[in-house]
Design a protein around this motif. Sequence first.
Motif, PDB file in Angstrom:
ATOM      1  N   ARG A 204     116.106 -13.923   2.890  1.00  0.00           N
ATOM      2  CA  ARG A 204     117.141 -14.708   3.536  1.00  0.00           C
ATOM      3  C   ARG A 204     117.034 -16.169   3.093  1.00  0.00           C
ATOM      4  N   HIS A 205     115.789 -16.629   3.055  1.00  0.00           N
ATOM      5  CA  HIS A 205     115.567 -18.020   2.670  1.00  0.00           C
ATOM      6  C   HIS A 205     116.014 -18.286   1.237  1.00  0.00           C
ATOM      7  N   GLU A 206     115.600 -17.358   0.348  1.00  0.00           N
ATOM      8  CA  GLU A 206     115.979 -17.532  -1.065  1.00  0.00           C
ATOM      9  C   GLU A 206     117.488 -17.446  -1.230  1.00  0.00           C
ATOM     10  N   GLY A 207     118.087 -16.471  -0.518  1.00  0.00           N
ATOM     11  CA  GLY A 207     119.536 -16.311  -0.616  1.00  0.00           C
ATOM     12  C   GLY A 207     120.248 -17.565  -0.183  1.00  0.00           C
ATOM     13  N   LYS A 208     119.737 -18.149   0.895  1.00  0.00           N
ATOM     14  CA  LYS A 208     120.363 -19.348   1.426  1.00  0.00           C
ATOM     15  C   LYS A 208     120.281 -20.491   0.419  1.00  0.00           C
ATOM     16  N   ARG A 209     119.081 -20.607  -0.167  1.00  0.00           N
ATOM     17  CA  ARG A 209     118.868 -21.664  -1.174  1.00  0.00           C
ATOM     18  C   ARG A 209     119.831 -21.471  -2.344  1.00  0.00           C
ATOM     19  N   ALA A 210     119.907 -20.201  -2.836  1.00  0.00           N
ATOM     20  CA  ALA A 210     120.752 -19.918  -3.996  1.00  0.00           C
ATOM     21  C   ALA A 210     122.197 -20.262  -3.678  1.00  0.00           C
ATOM     22  N   LEU A 211     122.608 -19.904  -2.461  1.00  0.00           N
ATOM     23  CA  LEU A 211     123.984 -20.184  -2.062  1.00  0.00           C
ATOM     24  C   LEU A 211     124.223 -21.696  -2.057  1.00  0.00           C
ATOM     25  N   GLU A 212     123.237 -22.393  -1.449  1.00  0.00           N
ATOM     26  CA  GLU A 212     123.384 -23.845  -1.395  1.00  0.00           C
ATOM     27  C   GLU A 212     123.506 -24.431  -2.795  1.00  0.00           C
ATOM     28  N   GLU A 213     122.677 -23.870  -3.727  1.00  0.00           N
ATOM     29  CA  GLU A 213     122.716 -24.373  -5.093  1.00  0.00           C
ATOM     30  C   GLU A 213     124.072 -24.131  -5.730  1.00  0.00           C
ATOM     31  N   ARG A 214     124.581 -22.903  -5.488  1.00  0.00           N
ATOM     32  CA  ARG A 214     125.878 -22.585  -6.085  1.00  0.00           C
ATOM     33  C   ARG A 214     126.968 -23.502  -5.542  1.00  0.00           C
ATOM     34  N   VAL A 215     126.903 -23.710  -4.230  1.00  0.00           N
ATOM     35  CA  VAL A 215     127.897 -24.603  -3.619  1.00  0.00           C
ATOM     36  C   VAL A 215     127.783 -25.984  -4.231  1.00  0.00           C
ATOM     37  N   GLN A 216     126.516 -26.412  -4.401  1.00  0.00           N
ATOM     38  CA  GLN A 216     126.258 -27.738  -4.974  1.00  0.00           C
ATOM     39  C   GLN A 216     126.861 -27.837  -6.382  1.00  0.00           C
ATOM     40  N   GLN A 217     126.577 -26.782  -7.195  1.00  0.00           N
ATOM     41  CA  GLN A 217     127.085 -26.793  -8.574  1.00  0.00           C
ATOM     42  C   GLN A 217     128.604 -26.833  -8.601  1.00  0.00           C
ATOM     43  N   ARG A 218     129.192 -25.983  -7.781  1.00  0.00           N
ATOM     44  CA  ARG A 218     130.643 -25.897  -7.751  1.00  0.00           C
ATOM     45  C   ARG A 218     131.234 -27.256  -7.319  1.00  0.00           C
ATOM     46  N   THR A 219     130.574 -27.866  -6.333  1.00  0.00           N
ATOM     47  CA  THR A 219     131.068 -29.153  -5.849  1.00  0.00           C
ATOM     48  C   THR A 219     131.022 -30.173  -6.976  1.00  0.00           C
ATOM     49  N   GLU A 220     129.900 -30.151  -7.724  1.00  0.00           N
ATOM     50  CA  GLU A 220     129.799 -31.125  -8.817  1.00  0.00           C
ATOM     51  C   GLU A 220     130.868 -30.890  -9.865  1.00  0.00           C
ATOM     52  N   ALA A 221     131.081 -29.588 -10.200  1.00  0.00           N
ATOM     53  CA  ALA A 221     132.092 -29.270 -11.208  1.00  0.00           C
ATOM     54  C   ALA A 221     133.457 -29.759 -10.750  1.00  0.00           C
ATOM     55  N   LEU A 222     133.750 -29.517  -9.460  1.00  0.00           N
ATOM     56  CA  LEU A 222     135.037 -29.955  -8.928  1.00  0.00           C
ATOM     57  C   LEU A 222     135.169 -31.463  -8.991  1.00  0.00           C
ATOM     58  N   ARG A 223     134.047 -32.113  -8.628  1.00  0.00           N
ATOM     59  CA  ARG A 223     134.082 -33.572  -8.616  1.00  0.00           C
ATOM     60  C   ARG A 223     134.351 -34.098 -10.031  1.00  0.00           C
ATOM     61  N   ALA A 224     133.677 -33.451 -11.029  1.00  0.00           N
ATOM     62  CA  ALA A 224     133.872 -33.882 -12.411  1.00  0.00           C
ATOM     63  C   ALA A 224     135.323 -33.682 -12.830  1.00  0.00           C
TER      64      ALA A 224
END
Length: 870
Positions: A204-224
Amino acid sequence: MDAPPPAPGRMPPNPPTPDPLVALREENARLQAELERHSRALRVQEALFAISEVANSGRPTREVLSELHRIVGTLMYAENFFITRWNPAGRRLRFVYFADSAAPDSIETGVEFEEAELPGSLTLEVIRRGRPLRGPSRALARSLGIEATAGPESHDWLGVPISGPDGPSGAVVVQSYDPAIGYGPEEEQLLVYVAEHIGTALERHEGKRALEERVQQRTEALRAEVLERQRAERLQAALYRITALASRHEREEDEPRFYAEVHGIVGELIDARNFYIALWDEERDEISFPYSVDEKNPARPPRHAGRGLTEHVIHTGEPLLVSDATARGLQAAGVIQRSGTPAMWWMGAPMKIDDQPVGVIAVQSYRHDVGYTPRDLELLGFVATHIATAIGRRRAALALRTAYLELERRVAERTRELALANESLRQQISAREGVERQLKHQALHDSLTGLPNRQYLLDRLVAAMSQHAAQPERLFAVLFLDLDRFKVINDSEGHLVGDALLREAARRIGECVRSPDTLARLGGDEFAVLLERIRNIEDAIHVAERIMQVLDRPFFVEGRELHSSASVGIAMVQPHYHSAEEILRDADAAMYRAKADGRKRFALFDENLRQVAQQRLELERELRHGLVDAQFIPYYQPIVSLGNGAVLGYETLLRWRRADGEVLAPGAFLGLAEETGLIEEIDWRMYACALHDLTRIVPRHAYVTVNLSPRHLLAPDFAGRFLELVEAQRALPSRICVEVTEGALIDRKDVARAALETLHRAGVRIVLDDFGTGYSALSYLQHFPLHGLKIDRSFASTLEGGGRGGSRPIIRAIVAMANSLELEVVGEGIETEEQRQALWTLGVRQGQGYHFGRPAPLEHWLAQSTADAT
Ligand code: C2E
Ligand code: CA
Ligand code: CA
């Protein structure tokens, strides 16, 4: 132990009376054990609860793991404890947590180990077997048939698998090096239970982290992406504003405000706290700075052009972005010379008028942390183009005003001359007999300088040739010379000054030649020298150099200091010459070469030049024959919808099918055809063919575009003649489109506009060809009745390889401008699917190129559409 069975035939003895104390004690012990079990169960419950709580806490992984360790420690001896994760696909093991009192640093967490790297690992055995293993490590290994070599030997070892969806996903291990502490079935059962929970918790912890990372990446891509879009919008808006500014500040005195406002706009796009505009005076080779704002260099006085970065950009004509280190490298290589406070970053783009650099716009930064990127440079280049257009326009207006003033001045002068005329007439009558003598002289002499004229020179040349024929060792040469920039001086300073300059030049050249050499003025600023009795070509070169030297000195005329120089062409007598004109023509050709090589130099007419000249003559002759023999034919290239590939129209492209069947593209002959004017006749042929073919072309609604030589737009009757042709061929004007280049619109703008207006009113469409290569100024789009524009094919070629780079930002800006002006956009030179896709993504809807079809005769396309239909 069981009670002995009762003896047969005997009465069983009476059961002893229970001792109440014993019973009480037993009851007490039972309750004690019960209590113990309950409290252990409670501890386990608490521990499991704590485990799931910590897993969901969102705390950093390290903290979560050591908290898990602490919790297990409440349940059993767990000083030595580790957790591993197993990657079944790669068959690798990773220690996510490791604590060991005997070998604290023996394992690095986070590193993945191959199976082979962990020989004799009990942990791997737990995973492979998918069940708990327990016992002293050595004995355990022996019973499993492996050699325990991993880690120190432990007194007792307990490992249980963490189960995952596809078999074990890891293991949890505790071990003891203390003979007093061991593990039993109870601990094993507990650890199995805990491992289960650790597994879910970790997942659960790893999944949560991975999700957070993906959200982070997507947010950065959108921002760019948003940034990129904003950038393009800002760029487009900025260019609009610069164009608008330019037309607002058209007068000379508005210049400082114009530059200041441009600075403001640039500053919104990039860091431009240090910004200057440099202008280059080619004639004086001087750099001036009409605008400069700088933290370190408060004043920028004009200077003689040296080897600064500014000069470098002017000379190369290319934009330049350099860091301090690169600039130092350039300096070390002797390419540039730095002065003043050196910048950490410097970026400059050339401003060009008629493709000639006239100045530079530059920004620089004295800070390490403020730098520029190639995209900033691209942007600066775009801004420079627009400023140059504005400057060019202002200069043209200024030149016009000067010309008016000059005209007025000359009218006044002429009036004065007329007043004197009566007087001079009287004198002329009295000197009647002198007139005749003078007339004779005038026939062979130039009135301005008193030098022999062309006719005289040719006579002397004929004489020299016949002498040479009789005595071949008597060599002679002809120097053909032309004053550089004389036209500019004459136009800007007036004819009086020009005339005086010519007289002075004639005097100076005269000093360089001796009898029997002949110096003649051929007209305008052209002089020729016939050098007789020279020994070799070196003698001729020597004289040429002397002449260039004396003309390089400043001229003082009418209280003004003027600078000129000379370009000289040299032709030596050769056996193959038959006429005097031939030699003179070759000397003339050599002079053009000297000018083309950069002026202020001499060039010899050699075999190469001769061949080039001859080939050109030959080609010209063939072009004329080609016209007579109808060898110029149209090829057609489809223009398609980039969405579905449907053919919308065809571009007519000129081909020369020569008598031997070879088909030449315009690149091979267009230049000469333009120069000689033959292109006009060729084009009319092309237009007639294209308009005629319009009725046969499929699909039936498709349009045909034709290319316009710039010459046409200067001919006042062009539009009328074109429309007559349209009518004669009964062609529908709306299916005809003419392609013009920006170059064609630049000189005589009003004449060009009138012609295009006439065509436009008749319904003929007009598109701007090769857009993006020339001025690309918005003002053109607004000033002419355009239907659309074609993005030059050089842009398509940079669209390989995906991404956002290449010309994407520029194309995006062009499309945005075109859309706002309601112009259609056609992409040219599309050679690959990738390019088509990229252009489509950038908003271009129509295109042409080899990807859709190479230019071919009409028959080819007709045959293809028949084939498609069946
Ligand atoms: P243009 O008007 O820009 O014409 C497009 C040129 O690009 C043509 O060259 C065409 O063959 C070429 N082209 C088309 N698709 C591709 C592609 O995918 N990749 C590449 N690399 N090139 C492609 P072409 O036919 O050699 O004509 C050269 C130029 O000569 C034309 O450039 C135009 O300026 C001029 N020209 C052509 N026909 C006429 C004519 O009838 N009259 C006049 N005055 N000029 C013409
Ligand atoms: Ca074209
Ligand atoms: Ca083109």
